[in-house]
Design an enzyme around this catalytic site. Sequence first.
Site, PDB file in Angstrom:
ATOM      1  N   TYR A 144     -29.925  38.537   8.397  1.00  0.00           N
ATOM      2  CA  TYR A 144     -29.824  39.359   7.198  1.00  0.00           C
ATOM      3  C   TYR A 144     -29.454  38.454   6.031  1.00  0.00           C
ATOM      4  CZ  TYR A 144     -28.276  43.026   3.963  1.00  0.00           C
ATOM      5  OH  TYR A 144     -28.130  43.848   2.868  1.00  0.00           O
ATOM      6  N   ASP A 239     -27.827  30.173   4.924  1.00  0.00           N
ATOM      7  CA  ASP A 239     -27.140  31.336   4.366  1.00  0.00           C
ATOM      8  C   ASP A 239     -25.773  31.419   5.038  1.00  0.00           C
ATOM      9  OD1 ASP A 239     -26.145  33.726   3.553  1.00  0.00           O
ATOM     10  OD2 ASP A 239     -27.937  34.910   4.031  1.00  0.00           O
ATOM     11  N   LYS A 267     -18.951  36.868   0.155  1.00  0.00           N
ATOM     12  CA  LYS A 267     -17.824  37.326   0.971  1.00  0.00           C
ATOM     13  C   LYS A 267     -16.539  36.516   0.723  1.00  0.00           C
ATOM     14  CE  LYS A 267     -20.776  39.984   3.780  1.00  0.00           C
ATOM     15  NZ  LYS A 267     -22.079  39.759   4.373  1.00  0.00           N
TER      16      LYS A 267
HETATM   17  C1  LIG Z   1     -23.474  40.138   3.618  1.00  0.00           C
HETATM   18  C2  LIG Z   1     -24.570  39.135   3.675  1.00  0.00           C
HETATM   19  C3  LIG Z   1     -25.473  38.945   2.618  1.00  0.00           C
HETATM   20  C4  LIG Z   1     -25.517  39.859   1.427  1.00  0.00           C
HETATM   21  O1  LIG Z   1     -24.378  39.783   0.669  1.00  0.00           O
HETATM   22  P1  LIG Z   1     -24.020  41.042  -0.305  1.00  0.00           P
HETATM   23  O2  LIG Z   1     -22.812  40.570  -1.022  1.00  0.00           O
HETATM   24  O3  LIG Z   1     -23.809  42.204   0.600  1.00  0.00           O
HETATM   25  O4  LIG Z   1     -25.180  41.219  -1.197  1.00  0.00           O
HETATM   26  C5  LIG Z   1     -26.370  37.893   2.700  1.00  0.00           C
HETATM   27  N1  LIG Z   1     -26.394  37.080   3.765  1.00  0.00           N
HETATM   28  C6  LIG Z   1     -25.558  37.229   4.803  1.00  0.00           C
HETATM   29  C7  LIG Z   1     -25.606  36.279   5.940  1.00  0.00           C
HETATM   30  C8  LIG Z   1     -24.635  38.277   4.800  1.00  0.00           C
HETATM   31  O5  LIG Z   1     -23.835  38.461   5.859  1.00  0.00           O
END
Ligand SMILES: *Cc1c(COP(=O)(O)O)cnc(C)c1O
Length: 458
Positions: A144, A239, A267
């Site tokens: 994701y 990511d 995060k």
């Molecule tokens: C949570 C998440 C996102 C998206 O971040 P948001 O602040 O919710 O837009 C992207 N990549 C990873 C791996 C994530 O866990």
Amino acid sequence: MKTKRSESLFQRATKLMPGGVNSPVRAFGSVGGSPVFIDHAQGSTVTDVDGNDYLDYVCSWGPLILGHAHPTVVATIQEAAVQGTSFGAATEKEVELAERVTRLVPSVEVVRFVSSGTEATMSALRLARGFTGRDRCIKFSGCYHGHTDAFLTDAGSGVATLGIPGSAGVPEGTARDTITLPYNDIDAVEAYMTEHGEEVAAIILEPIACNMGMVKPKPGFLSGLRRACDKSGTLLIFDEVITGFRVALGGAQELYGIKPDLTTFGKIIGAGLPVGAYGGRAEIMAKVAPMGPVYQAGTLSGNPLAMAAGIAALDELAKPGVYESLEEKGAYFEKGMANLLEKYGRPGFLNRCGSIFYLWLCPEVEGCPKDYADVKRGDPELYASFFRALLNRGVYLAPSSFEVGFISTAHTFDDLDKTLEKMDEAFAQALSGRANTQASSQKRPLTCSTIAGCTDCK
Ligand SMILES: *Cc1c(COP(=O)(O)O)cnc(C)c1O
């Protein structure tokens, strides 16, 4: 457990917001029941509007590695707030946070702050395309990367929870430029790259996948991606929105010793305020406006409250012993879970990396899940029963069988003991009346905490 106020709020909310929520998994759709509305939180505990306390393992989906309302973080935000909430102009705090990020993550020579993880990955992809002059990207099933059009194919997190292949509203042309391959399948990547490498702007992945439960990279996977990218001038994007500052101060790239070209954060970097960031080699970042032709901007980017929170969090995390202590707690919890899984006839598996854990309830586990197809063999109904039994006992796990759990520095060994006690009862309740399918299976591992994943269990 009282639920009256939560239920009445949910009724009001569903008339006002889609599903009553502002992010899909919060609606409890896959676990049943009505969501609890949180009133306040402190340390490891959240309290809902009916006054029920829960030991929290969602931790706002990862940002709160220091626990809720950490005193230093809160004080820093308060101090910043009285000086003004936003200027839309350059500030010293941006410089200070950028200095910390580039020092802690050496592959990031230059960084740009944005307001969410989604924005970070979206911008990193645009930059990779602008830098290489290519359109395609490779992502992996179950990973994701936020809700950007390009990354919603076969995605993890809420997309997995809802059991949908992608999203309506994504133009076919956009989806066509995203090639989705199975995680941990280096042969599939090499086959595609041999043929089309020179058309691929970027390969993006979660270096430890944490949105399809937890899937760790097999030995050779990350280095194989690095090699394939180098061969064809494709950028490798890690990511690290979850893993950054979580699995180590330098993220998963420090743990595995692989240097991506670009990294995305979110995060933890905002300590619970809306922050994301992307960064990497100076030569690539020089393409970002105003220096270069790749446009990217934000009214609230580098917001002073968010920067202050990020600085405070990273400084707390940089103190000696933080990650060692998180590992100790993680290991303690894992040991307790192994005992429970054994006691209840091996209904699942605990995959762990430091303070991130994934309880994979699955009738035919043979070790770590290796990809999304593997994770989908799990039993979401059993998870839902287990989740509800735990919630009723004051333990808050993610309301989805595809999400991981987080331990924070605020969780005490007492908290973990209490959680394991409640999990013991929850297993008894969730499994009552079920046939024990595992009785005859030979001894296989019940947990894994190595960064490579268990190699000899499959
Ligand atoms: C949570 C998440 C996102 C998206 O971040 P948001 O602040 O919710 O837009 C992207 N990549 C990873 C791996 C994530 O866990």
